[in-house]
Design an enzyme around this catalytic site. Structure first.
Site, PDB file in Angstrom:
ATOM      1  N   TYR A 154      34.653  43.556  44.399  1.00 39.99           N
ATOM      2  CA  TYR A 154      35.161  43.252  45.741  1.00 39.99           C
ATOM      3  C   TYR A 154      34.023  42.804  46.660  1.00 39.99           C
ATOM      4  O   TYR A 154      34.149  41.806  47.394  1.00 39.99           O
ATOM      5  CB  TYR A 154      35.855  44.495  46.303  1.00 39.99           C
ATOM      6  CG  TYR A 154      36.538  44.291  47.637  1.00 39.99           C
ATOM      7  CD1 TYR A 154      37.755  43.619  47.722  1.00 39.99           C
ATOM      8  CD2 TYR A 154      35.972  44.789  48.814  1.00 39.99           C
ATOM      9  CE1 TYR A 154      38.385  43.444  48.949  1.00 39.99           C
ATOM     10  CE2 TYR A 154      36.599  44.625  50.038  1.00 39.99           C
ATOM     11  CZ  TYR A 154      37.812  43.953  50.099  1.00 39.99           C
ATOM     12  OH  TYR A 154      38.429  43.782  51.309  1.00 39.99           O
ATOM     13  N   LYS A 158      33.623  39.149  48.495  1.00 36.49           N
ATOM     14  CA  LYS A 158      33.584  39.015  49.953  1.00 36.49           C
ATOM     15  C   LYS A 158      32.235  38.490  50.440  1.00 36.49           C
ATOM     16  O   LYS A 158      32.156  37.780  51.445  1.00 36.49           O
ATOM     17  CB  LYS A 158      33.903  40.363  50.612  1.00 36.49           C
ATOM     18  CG  LYS A 158      35.331  40.851  50.354  1.00 36.49           C
ATOM     19  CD  LYS A 158      36.372  39.871  50.858  1.00 36.49           C
ATOM     20  CE  LYS A 158      37.783  40.412  50.751  1.00 36.49           C
ATOM     21  NZ  LYS A 158      38.796  39.487  51.307  1.00 36.49           N
TER      22      LYS A 158
END
Length: 246
Positions: A154, A158
């Site tokens: 993640y 991002k």
């Protein structure tokens, strides 16, 4: 009505932050393309949007599929004749410690969170450049700014989204198309509601404002970046985290 008659595509708009952005923007006068792979969720948000007297178009394209993304953009152009704003909001998590993370967990998160944003951005570039105006807003995360244990996939997605934001801003600035990113911190959504109480408490202890953020906190910032007051802002990352990262 600062977005009067503008056309906005919001991915992952079937709930949470995406839903609040859609409703806020409808209130500001924008026509909304509600993209979500869950058709029932997208349809429910579209109903809310139409209550403000604007148009809502439900789209269930898989943003990881280039052909589906291009078909979505083509259909929006055929229906409205313009695309003013894109919000790359769709995202997923598959958390786990790095040493235990398998390739499927890594690949899926990068596919949705980063490749999906790239495909959507690429698809709207031509109509925005031709119109010599546009706003692209990417939903990053504080995990993409400072990393987060248990979220290697993640955080990487991002963080990559932040770099994509800056590159997009540089490439499209000459055609008056801006691109910025938001990095929310601990926001009350269905995703964070599933966290164990100890984990929630640990997060809150680290936040100087001593509270979780709301989806509306994020939606208001997105509305600002889409509006006329942000016309001279591009390539920036705005943390919405109560001071978690300074």
């Amino acid at each position: 009505m600062q977005l009067q008659d503008q056309v906005a595509i919001i991915t992952g708009a079937g709930g949470g932050i995406g839903e609040r952005i859609a409703v806020k923007w409808a209130e500001a006068g924008a026509h909304i393309v509600v993209n979500d792979v869950v058709e029932e969720a997208a349809a429910a948000v579209a109903e809310q949007v139409r209550e403000y007297g604007v148009d809502a178009f439900v789209d269930t394209s898989d943003i990881t599929d280039a052909e589906q993304v291009q078909s979505m953009v083509d259909e929006v152009m055929e229906r409205f004749g313009r695309i003013d704003i894109l919000v790359n909001n769709a995202g997923i998590t598959r958390d786990g410690l790095l040493v235990r993370m398998d390739e499927d967990q890594w690949d899926l998160v990068l596919e949705v969170n980063l490749k999906g944003a790239f495909l959507c951005t690429r698809a709207v570039c031509r109509p925005m450049m031709k119109a010599r105006q546009g706003r692209i807003i990417n939903m990053s995360s504080v995990s993409g700014v400072g990393g987060n244990a248990g979220q290697a996939n993640y955080s990487a997605s991002k963080g990559g989204l932040i770099s994509l934001t800056k590159t997009t801003a540089q490439e499209l600035a000459g055609r008056n198309v801006t691109c910025n990113a938001l990095a929310p911190g601990f926001i009350e959504t269905a995703m964070t509601e599933q966290l164990p109480e100890e984990q929630r408490s640990a997060w809150l202890e680290r936040i100087p404002l001593a509270r979780a953020g709301s989806a509306d906190d994020v939606a208001e910032a997105v509305l600002f970046l889409a509006g006329p007051g942000a016309s001279y802002i591009t390539g920036q990352v705005i943390n919405i985290d109560g001071g978690l990262i300074m």
